[in-house]
Scaffold this active site. Structure first.
Site, mmCIF file in Angstrom:
data_model
loop_
_atom_site.group_PDB
_atom_site.id
_atom_site.type_symbol
_atom_site.label_atom_id
_atom_site.label_comp_id
_atom_site.label_asym_id
_atom_site.label_seq_id
_atom_site.Cartn_x
_atom_site.Cartn_y
_atom_site.Cartn_z
ATOM 1 N N SER A 129 -9.452 -0.991 -14.326
ATOM 2 C CA SER A 129 -8.008 -1.237 -14.235
ATOM 3 C C SER A 129 -7.764 -2.737 -14.085
ATOM 4 O O SER A 129 -8.693 -3.536 -13.953
ATOM 5 C CB SER A 129 -7.393 -0.484 -13.046
ATOM 6 O OG SER A 129 -7.925 -0.967 -11.821
ATOM 7 N N TYR A 177 -10.591 -9.994 3.846
ATOM 8 C CA TYR A 177 -10.549 -10.272 2.408
ATOM 9 C C TYR A 177 -10.656 -11.768 2.145
ATOM 10 O O TYR A 177 -11.462 -12.212 1.310
ATOM 11 C CB TYR A 177 -9.252 -9.712 1.817
ATOM 12 C CG TYR A 177 -9.087 -9.973 0.346
ATOM 13 C CD1 TYR A 177 -9.794 -9.237 -0.589
ATOM 14 C CD2 TYR A 177 -8.205 -10.952 -0.113
ATOM 15 C CE1 TYR A 177 -9.645 -9.462 -1.955
ATOM 16 C CE2 TYR A 177 -8.045 -11.186 -1.472
ATOM 17 C CZ TYR A 177 -8.762 -10.439 -2.385
ATOM 18 O OH TYR A 177 -8.604 -10.678 -3.731
#
Length: 281
Positions: free
Chosen positions: A14, A154
């Site tokens: 994706s 992250y």
């Protein structure tokens, strides 16, 4: 007849990875589009058919946190194509939350996918890239340059990737391998949905951090309303793939360039802190 160059791209089910695979194939590259779960290849294969590049895209399984999977995939690529000219490290996973409310296992998982996965895949690919005088292109993030609230795990992983690649680049250049990092800003893709945020539950569990979290989520929703499409971000990746002398660091939009410039010219850190403090108040 010239043998087409071969590129291996991770995380192509994706978003940016899918769009990169299609764009690379359209540019004439033999494209090995990898993903952890190949049952999710339907959208990629439909896009390949739509653009007439089915014959230049090959789907393979590669899980960046599984060294055996990486080795097996690369062995197949070399056996079938005899070369690897470029690696695009794109696979990644979001991790949302602040350290007091996030487990150490969650931090470790973020590092495994977003950092150690990049290291492991790059390490395994380098002998083949040396032979081809090829290149490593890694999709990081503006979050690898500017630390962002509630993205501590992250951003830590992406900072690590930036440091790894910046340190590797001059060494790799001595053996003929170019290294580039691509720093997208906000990109409208399934990556955001894949973080799996249950906002009401997050706010209910946030305790003293709830006001800051609510402010941050509101600001982030506004940013992603005007986000780049994956196809727009991919232009920078394809340029890095095809340029004779690609730069080390590339931002994918004017917004990303302005944002990253905040920290690159911020010797004492005050400019970044002033900016990000407004996101949580």
């Amino acid at each position: 007849m010239t043998t087409p160059k071969t590129v291996l791209i991770t995380g192509t089910s994706s978003g940016i990875g899918l769009a990169t695979a299609i764009a690379a194939a359209r540019a004439g590259w033999t494209t090995v589009a990898t993903m952890r779960d190949t049952s999710k290849a339907e959208n990629l294969l439909e896009a390949a058919a739509e653009h007439g590049v089915t014959d230049r895209i090959q789907v393979k399984r590669l899980d960046v946190v599984d060294p055996a999977s990486i080795a097996s995939c690369l062995d197949e690529v070399i056996a079938q194509h005899s070369r690897l000219d470029a690696l695009v490290n794109n696979a990644g996973a979001g991790q949302f939350g602040t350290v007091e409310l996030t487990s150490l296992d969650d931090f470790r998982n973020a590092m495994e996918v977003n950092y150690f996965g990049v290291v492991a895949t790059t390490r395994a690919a380098l002998p083949h890239l040396r032979a081809a005088q090829g290149r490593v292109i890694t999709v990081t993030s503006v979050g690898g340059v500017v630390g962002q609230p509630f993205n501590e795990a992250y951003c830590a992983a992406k900072f690590a990737v930036e440091g790894f690649m910046e340190s590797l680049a001059p060494v790799a250049a001595t053996v003929g391998v170019d290294v580039t990092v691509i720093e997208p800003g906000a990109v409208a893709s399934d990556f955001i949905a894949n973080v799996g945020l249950d906002v009401p539950a997050l706010l209910a569990a946030a305790g003293p951090y709830a006001p800051a979290l609510e402010a941050y989520i509101a600001r982030t929703r506004d940013i992603f309303t005007n986000a780049q499409t994956p196809a727009e971000a991919v232009t920078a990746i394809i340029d890095a793939l095809t340029d004779d002398h690609p730069p080390f660091r590339v931002q994918t939009s004017d917004w990303a360039r302005d944002f990253v410039a905040t920290t690159l010219a911020d010797l004492d850190g005050s400019a970044v802190q002033t900016l990000t403090n407004t996101w949580v108040r």
